[in-house]
Enzyme design. Structure first.
Site, PDB file in Angstrom:
ATOM      1  N   HIS A  11     -14.565 -44.348 -12.274  1.00 31.55           N
ATOM      2  CA  HIS A  11     -15.469 -43.852 -13.323  1.00 31.55           C
ATOM      3  C   HIS A  11     -15.534 -42.341 -13.414  1.00 31.55           C
ATOM      4  CE1 HIS A  11     -17.516 -47.727 -14.305  1.00 31.55           C
ATOM      5  NE2 HIS A  11     -17.113 -48.018 -13.086  1.00 31.55           N
ATOM      6  N   LYS A  26     -29.219 -37.721 -21.193  1.00 31.09           N
ATOM      7  CA  LYS A  26     -28.276 -38.156 -20.151  1.00 31.09           C
ATOM      8  C   LYS A  26     -28.662 -37.440 -18.869  1.00 31.09           C
ATOM      9  CE  LYS A  26     -24.902 -36.598 -23.028  1.00 31.09           C
ATOM     10  NZ  LYS A  26     -23.981 -37.703 -23.183  1.00 31.09           N
ATOM     11  N   ARG A  27     -28.070 -37.865 -17.762  1.00 30.12           N
ATOM     12  CA  ARG A  27     -28.347 -37.151 -16.528  1.00 30.12           C
ATOM     13  C   ARG A  27     -28.065 -35.671 -16.688  1.00 30.12           C
ATOM     14  NH1 ARG A  27     -29.922 -39.915 -11.712  1.00 30.12           N
ATOM     15  NH2 ARG A  27     -29.537 -37.900 -10.751  1.00 30.12           N
ATOM     16  N   LYS A  80     -21.977 -31.857 -18.081  1.00 27.47           N
ATOM     17  CA  LYS A  80     -22.446 -32.422 -19.357  1.00 27.47           C
ATOM     18  C   LYS A  80     -22.957 -31.342 -20.314  1.00 27.47           C
ATOM     19  CE  LYS A  80     -23.791 -36.846 -17.209  1.00 27.47           C
ATOM     20  NZ  LYS A  80     -23.033 -37.888 -17.944  1.00 27.47           N
ATOM     21  N   THR A 103     -21.380 -43.602 -22.619  1.00 29.39           N
ATOM     22  CA  THR A 103     -21.662 -44.855 -23.324  1.00 29.39           C
ATOM     23  C   THR A 103     -22.816 -44.684 -24.307  1.00 29.39           C
ATOM     24  OG1 THR A 103     -22.832 -45.464 -21.297  1.00 29.39           O
ATOM     25  CG2 THR A 103     -20.730 -46.552 -21.711  1.00 29.39           C
ATOM     26  N   LYS A 162     -23.934 -45.948 -28.386  1.00 32.15           N
ATOM     27  CA  LYS A 162     -25.247 -46.476 -28.790  1.00 32.15           C
ATOM     28  C   LYS A 162     -25.798 -45.716 -29.985  1.00 32.15           C
ATOM     29  CE  LYS A 162     -25.932 -47.625 -23.955  1.00 32.15           C
ATOM     30  NZ  LYS A 162     -26.456 -47.152 -22.670  1.00 32.15           N
TER      31      LYS A 162
HETATM   32  C1  TH1 Z   1     -20.320 -42.522 -15.208  1.00 35.37           C
HETATM   33  C2  TH1 Z   1     -19.432 -41.549 -15.931  1.00 35.37           C
HETATM   34  O1  TH1 Z   1     -19.826 -40.234 -15.665  1.00 35.37           O
HETATM   35  C3  TH1 Z   1     -19.535 -41.817 -17.437  1.00 35.37           C
HETATM   36  O2  TH1 Z   1     -18.650 -41.003 -18.150  1.00 35.37           O
HETATM   37  C4  TH1 Z   1     -19.205 -43.271 -17.713  1.00 35.37           C
HETATM   38  O3  TH1 Z   1     -19.452 -43.585 -19.062  1.00 35.37           O
HETATM   39  C5  TH1 Z   1     -20.041 -44.196 -16.838  1.00 35.37           C
HETATM   40  O4  TH1 Z   1     -19.896 -43.857 -15.480  1.00 35.37           O
HETATM   41  C6  TH1 Z   1     -19.641 -45.650 -17.000  1.00 35.37           C
HETATM   42  O5  TH1 Z   1     -18.280 -45.815 -16.873  1.00 35.37           O
HETATM   43  C7  TH1 Z   1     -20.414 -42.330 -13.745  1.00 35.37           C
HETATM   44  N1  TH1 Z   1     -21.532 -42.478 -13.048  1.00 35.37           N
HETATM   45  C8  TH1 Z   1     -21.364 -42.278 -11.718  1.00 35.37           C
HETATM   46  C9  TH1 Z   1     -22.337 -42.385 -10.747  1.00 35.37           C
HETATM   47  C10 TH1 Z   1     -22.031 -42.154  -9.409  1.00 35.37           C
HETATM   48  C11 TH1 Z   1     -20.754 -41.806  -9.064  1.00 35.37           C
HETATM   49  C12 TH1 Z   1     -19.766 -41.692 -10.022  1.00 35.37           C
HETATM   50  C13 TH1 Z   1     -20.084 -41.932 -11.362  1.00 35.37           C
HETATM   51  S1  TH1 Z   1     -19.112 -41.875 -12.775  1.00 35.37           S
HETATM   52  C14 TH1 Z   1     -23.088 -42.291  -8.371  1.00 35.37           C
END
Ligand code: TH1
Length: 836
Positions: A373, A568-569, A574, A679, A683
Site C-alpha cells: 500500500h 485525510k490523515r 499529502k 480512496t 468517494k
Molecule cells: C494507504 C495509502 O497511503 C493510500 O494511498 C491507499 O489508498 C490506502 O492505503 C489503501 O490502499 C496506506 N495506509 C497505511 C497505513 C499504515 C502503513 C502503510 C499504509 S499505506 C499503518
C-alpha cells in the site's frame, strides 16, 4: 436424500426456530422484547441510547439468522475460502448500513416511529467502530461489504482493540490533543463473543532444533496468552449472504504462572495477566511510520497465530491432506502487517505437521497473496533481529532458513553478484540487523499487487525491482482500489441515490451492484430539469453539513459559497501545507482588492479535517497553522464573506459521511508518486464533487474515466520528482526565485500574521531547505489550478454538468469490481448462493 435431524425432536425444534422479522409488527415485537429483557427497561425509562441499543440488537438477530444460514452452507459446500488479514478495519457505524443492506430501513423507521423515537436520532447514538487509521483500514471495511454483497466466502481477521483511533481535541492555541476512544463503553451490540473459540499463543521461550534429519524444532517455555474470538456479522447488500469479521482479544491464560502464586508473589502474577491483556488494548495511531516497538510485533504475531490456528482447524474439519491447503484457503495480506503469518504457517507445517521443508514452502507460497500500500521508505516495516530473537526465537530460525534457501536460488540465477544478494537479503545489515518484512511478504506469496496503476508500476520499478528481475514480472500486478457504493452513496447521500434510481428507472438493488450502470445517466447532463434536481440535492447536502457544524461546533457557514474539502490523515506527503499556504495566498489577494473588486469574487469555504500521529510534530504544527489562520480569516470583516476556513476536529467515518456529499471540490494533492491510491477521491467524485489533484495514485485513473476536461490536474509528474528533489538539495534555489507568491505567504506567516511567527519556523524551513515534498516547486502550478477551479465555478450550469459526468463515470471504482478481481485472478474463488 433427506438429512437426518441432528438432535432431539425435529418437530419441537422446527416449530420454535425463528425466522427473520421483516414486517413492522414483527420488528416492533422484537425491539420491545429487547427493551424488556436484554436491557431490562420499559417505555417509562427508555432514552435514545436505549432505543438505539434495542433496535441494534433486533437487527443483530436478523443478521445472526442470515449468518447461521451462510456459515452452514459454507460448511456443507466446502468451497475454497479467502481470508483478509488486516490489522485495521475502519468500519464506522453499523446500524444504518445493516438496515440498508437488509432492505429494512423503511420498516424500522416506521416501527421506531410507532414506539416514539426518530430513527435518524437513534442512528446518531451509535459510536464509530474506529479500529483503523485511515485509507488502509477503510479499504478493508469496503472489501468486506463487497465480499458479502458478491456472495463470496470471505472472512476478515483482525484485532479487537479496546481503544480505537484516539479522539482528537484541539486546544485554543490550535494544538492537537489526544484522548482515548473507549468505544466499547456502552456495550457493543454488533459483536458476538465466542467463548468456545480460543487459542493459546506463545511468546519468548527457546527454540531447539531436533537435528534428527528433519527441519523440526521444539519451541517451549516463555509466556502463553489466550486469543479469544469475537465475531462481527457482515451483511451483504440485498442478499442473505452474511460473512464474518473475527476479531481477537488477548486474555491471560487461566492458571498461568502458578509458580508466582505458589511463591506468594500475587502481584507478579497479576502483572503478567495485565501484560497479556495489554496486547489488544490499543490501536497504534501511526500511519506510514514504524517504530519497532515490541508490543506492536506482539500484536502482529498474536493475531496471525490465532487466525492461522483457526483456519487450520476449519480446514482439518473437511478431512483433506494438508498438501491441499492452498486449494481450500487463500490468505490476503493487507500490507506487511500480517507477514508473520508466513513463518508461522511454516512453523505449523514443519514442526507440528511434520511436513518436509520444500513441501511446506510450496504450500505456504501458494496460500498467501500480498498487497503493498505504500512505497514511502519510512512506512516499510523492518523488525530488529534481537527483538525477533527474544520474542519469537523459532520464527527467527525459520526466517533465516527461508533466507538461506532464497539467497542460494538468487546466487544460482545471478552467480557472483554479491551486491544483489545484499540488496535482496531478508536481513538488512546494520546495528542492529533488521528483517525486511516487505521482502518476506513478497517471496512468501503467490502474487503481489499494488493498489493503483501508477503505484503498481512503482512497486515493480523501485522497492521490489530486484524481485521482479528474479521471479519474473508475472507475479506482480495491479488491483486498483475501490469503495462500496452502499455506504458511500446510498447511505451517505440518500437523495442522490433516489434521484439515480428514479432516472435509471430501476430499483437501487440493481445499480448499486452494477455501478457501471451510472454511465446511462450521462446524457442527462444536457437535461436542464435533471441538472436542477442534481444541483438542489448538492445544495441540501451543503446545508446538512452547515447544520451539523452549527450544532456540534456552533459555527455559522456560508452555504452560498463553494465548498472546498481536504480530509485525510495529516502527513507532509499529502501536502495539507500546500492547501493552507494557498488559502493564505487567497486571503492576501482578497486583502489587496478594493471592496468593489471583491464583490466579483466567488465565495469559498475551505474545510480541513485530519488527525496527526501523536508523535509527528511537524504534522501537528501544520494543524496549528490551519487553526490559527482560520481564527484570523473568519474574523476579518473585509474578507469573511468571500473566504472562510474551518478545521473540523476528530475526523471519522461518520464525519466523512456528512462532508463528502457536501463538497463542490475536493483536494488530493500529494507529491506525485507518493499517494499509492487514495480512496476518498473516489468517494467525492461518486457524490458529484469535482477533483483537484496531482497526477498521482488513483487520481490518474479517475481522470481517465471522467475525461481531462472534468478534472483539475497540476504539478510535477512522477518521473520528474526525483530530479527536482536532487536539485533542491544540490542546486538549491531560494523560494523567492521559485515562487514570489509563495515567498510572500511564507514571510507573512513568519512575521506573525497568524500569531507568533516563530513557532512555525521549523515547518517553514522544511520548504526553504530541501523541500522534499516540492511545495515551492508546485506552488504556482497549484495556484493556477485553483484559478481554473474558480473560473469554472462561475459557469454554474457547466459546473453541474461536470459534476454529473464525474459521478456517472465512477463505475470502475466500486469495491465490487476490485473484490471480483481478487476473487477471480488471485484467490480462485466462486460465489456461494445461500438458499432461502
Ligand atoms: C494507504 C495509502 O497511503 C493510500 O494511498 C491507499 O489508498 C490506502 O492505503 C489503501 O490502499 C496506506 N495506509 C497505511 C497505513 C499504515 C502503513 C502503510 C499504509 S499505506 C499503518
Amino acid at each position: 436424500g433427506k438429512e437426518k435431524w441432528p438432535r432431539g425432536d425435529e418437530k419441537t425444534w422446527k416449530e420454535n426456530m425463528r425466522a427473520l422479522e421483516t414486517d413492522v409488527p414483527g420488528i416492533s415485537r422484537n425491539i420491545v422484547n429487547h427493551v424488556q429483557t436484554s436491557l431490562a427497561r420499559q417505555a417509562y425509562n427508555l432514552d435514545d441510547l436505549g432505543a438505539y441499543q434495542a433496535a441494534a440488537l433486533s437487527v443483530r438477530d436478523n443478521l445472526i439468522l442470515n449468518w447461521n444460514d451462510t456459515q452452514l452452507q459454507y460448511t456443507r459446500k466446502e468451497p475454497k475460502r479467502a481470508y483478509y488479514l488486516s490489522l485495521e478495519f475502519l468500519m464506522g457505524r453499523a446500524l444504518d448500513n445493516a438496515l440498508l443492506n437488509l432492505d429494512l430501513k423503511k420498516q424500522y423507521s416506521e416501527s421506531t416511529d410507532k414506539l416514539g423515537f426518530n430513527m435518524e436520532d437513534l442512528l446518531e447514538q451509535e459510536r464509530d467502530a474506529a479500529l483503523g487509521n485511515g485509507g488502509l483500514g477503510r479499504l478493508a471495511a469496503c472489501y468486506l461489504d463487497s465480499s458479502a454483497s458478491m456472495e463470496l466466502p470471505v472472512w476478515g481477521y483482525g484485532l479487537r482493540y479496546k481503544y480505537g483511533i484516539f479522539q482528537q481535541l484541539i486546544s485554543p492555541e490550535g494544538q492537537q490533543l489526544e484522548a482515548p476512544d473507549p468505544w466499547l463503553e456502552n456495550q457493543n451490540p454488533w459483536e458476538l463473543p465466542r467463548l468456545d473459540v480460543q487459542y493459546d499463543v506463545r511468546f519468548y521461550g527457546s527454540a531447539d532444533r531436533l537435528n534428527d534429519g528433519t527441519p523440526r524444532a521444539v519451541w517451549s517455555g516463555g509466556q502463553e496468552v489466550v486469543a479469544q474470538a469475537y465475531d462481527v456479522m457482515i451483511p451483504g447488500c440485498f442478499t442473505k449472504s452474511t460473512n464474518n469479521l473475527r476479531l481477537w482479544e488477548s486474555k491471560p491464560k487461566r492458571g498461568f504462572d502458578l509458580n508466582s502464586f505458589n511463591a506468594g508473589d500475587y502481584e507478579r502474577a497479576v502483572e503478567s495477566s495485565n501484560s497479556a491483556s495489554a496486547i489488544t488494548s490499543v490501536l497504534y495511531p501511526n500511519d506510514h511510520t514504524t517504530f519497532g516497538k515490541e508490543l506492536r510485533l506482539k500484536q502482529q504475531y498474536f493475531w496471525t497465530a490465532a487466525s492461522l490456528a483457526d483456519m487450520i482447524r476449519r480446514f482439518k474439519n473437511i478431512g483433506k491432506p494438508i498438501t491441499q491447503f492452498p486449494e481450500y484457503v487463500a490468505i490476503q495480506l493487507n500490507d506487511t502487517h500480517p507477514t508473520m503469518a508466513i513463518p508461522e504457517l511454516m512453523r505449523i507445517l514443519v514442526d507440528e505437521e511434520d511436513v518436509p521443508w520444500d513441501t511446506a514452502w510450496q504450500i505456504t507460497t501458494n496460500t498467501f497473496f500480498y498487497t503493498n500500500h505504500t512505497v514511502l521508505p519510512e512506512a516499510l516495516e523492518k523488525w530488529p533481529v534481537p527483538l525477533m530473537q527474544h520474542l519469537l526465537p523459532r520464527h527467527l530460525q525459520i526466517i533465516y532458513d527461508i533466507n538461506m534457501y532464497f539467497l542460494q536460488a538468487v546466487e544460482k540465477k545471478f552467480p557472483g553478484d554479491r551486491e544483489r544478494l545484499a540488496r535482496m537479503s531478508l536481513i538488512e545489515e546494520g546495528f542492529p540487523q533488521q528483517i525486511r518484512m516487505a521482502f518476506l511478504a513478497c517471496i512468501g506469496s503467490r502474487k503481489v499487487n499494488g493498489v493503483a496503476e501508477l503505484h503498481s508500476e512503482l512497486v515493480k520499478t523501485t522497492i521490489l525491482k530486484d524481485f521482479v528481475e528474479f521471479e519474473g514480472a508475472g507475479k506482480f500486478s495491479n488491483v486498483t482500489n475501490g469503495i462500496t457504493p452502499r455506504r458511500w452513496l446510498d447511505q451517505c447521500n440518500p437523495e442522490l441515490s433516489a434521484l439515480i434510481s428514479k432516472s435509471l428507472n430501476v430499483p437501487k438493488q440493481v445499480w448499486l451492484k452494477d455501478l457501471f450502470m451510472l454511465k446511462k445517466l450521462l446524457p442527462l447532463a444536457e437535461d436542464a430539469a435533471f441538472r436542477k434536481e442534481w444541483a438542489e440535492i448538492k445544495q441540501r447536502n451543503k446545508e446538512r453539513l452547515a447544520h451539523h457544524v452549527r450544532t456540534t461546533l456552533g459555527l455559522e457557514i456560508n452555504t452560498n459559497a463553494m465548498f472546498d474539502v481536504q480530509i485525510k490523515r495529516l502527513h507532509e506527503y499529502k501536502r495539507q501545507s500546500l492547501n493552507i499556504l494557498g488559502v493564505i495566498h487567497r486571503y492576501l489577494t482578497l486583502k489587496d482588492m478594493s471592496a468593489e473588486e471583491r464583490k466579483k469574487v466567488n465565495p469559498r469555504v475551505v474545510f480541513f479535517a485530519a488527525k496527526a500521529a501523536p508523535g509527528y510534530w511537524i504534522a501537528k504544527l501544520i494543524i496549528r497553522l490551519i487553526v490559527n489562520v482560520a481564527r484570523i480569516l473568519n474574523a476579518d470583516p473585509e474578507t469573511k464573506d468571500y473566504l472562510q476556513l474551518y478545521f473540523l476536529p476528530d475526523y471519522s467515518v461518520s464525519l466523512a459521511e456528512v462532508l463528502i456529499p457536501a463538497s463542490d471540490i475536493s483536494q488530493h494533492i500529494s507529491t506525485a508518486g507518493t499517494e499509492a491510491s487514495g480512496t476518498s477521491n473516489m468517494k467525492f467524485c461518486l457524490n458529484g464533487g469535482l477533483l483537484l489533484g496531482t497526477v498521482d495514485g488513483a487520481n490518474i485513473e479517475i481522470g481517465e474515466e471522467v475525461g481531462e476536461s472534468n478534472v483539475f490536474f497540476f504539478g510535477y509528474l512522477t518521473p520528474e520528482v526525483e530530479q527536482v528533489r536532487y536539485n533542491n538539495i544540490y542546486h538549491p534555489r531560494p523560494v523567492e526565485e521559485k515562487s514570489p507568491a509563495l515567498a510572500r505567504v511564507l514571510s507573512v506567516v513568519s512575521q506573525g500574521m497568524f500569531g507568533d511567527g516563530g513557532i512555525y519556523e521549523p515547518f517553514l524551513n522544511t520548504i526553504r531547505q530541501g523541500d522534499y515534498y516540492l511545495i515551492a516547486d508546485d506552488f504556482d502550478s497549484y495556484i493556477n489550478a485553483l484559478k481554473m477551479v474558480d473560473d469554472a465555478y462561475l459557469d454554474k450550469e457547466e459546473w453541474i454538468k461536470k459534476s454529473i459526468r464525474t459521478a456517472c463515470t465512477m463505475g470502475k471504482f466500486s469495491s465490487d469490481r476490485a473484490i471480483m478481481e481478487y476473487a477471480e485472478s488471485y484467490w480462485n474463488l466462486e460465489p456461494v448462493k445461500i438458499p432461502a
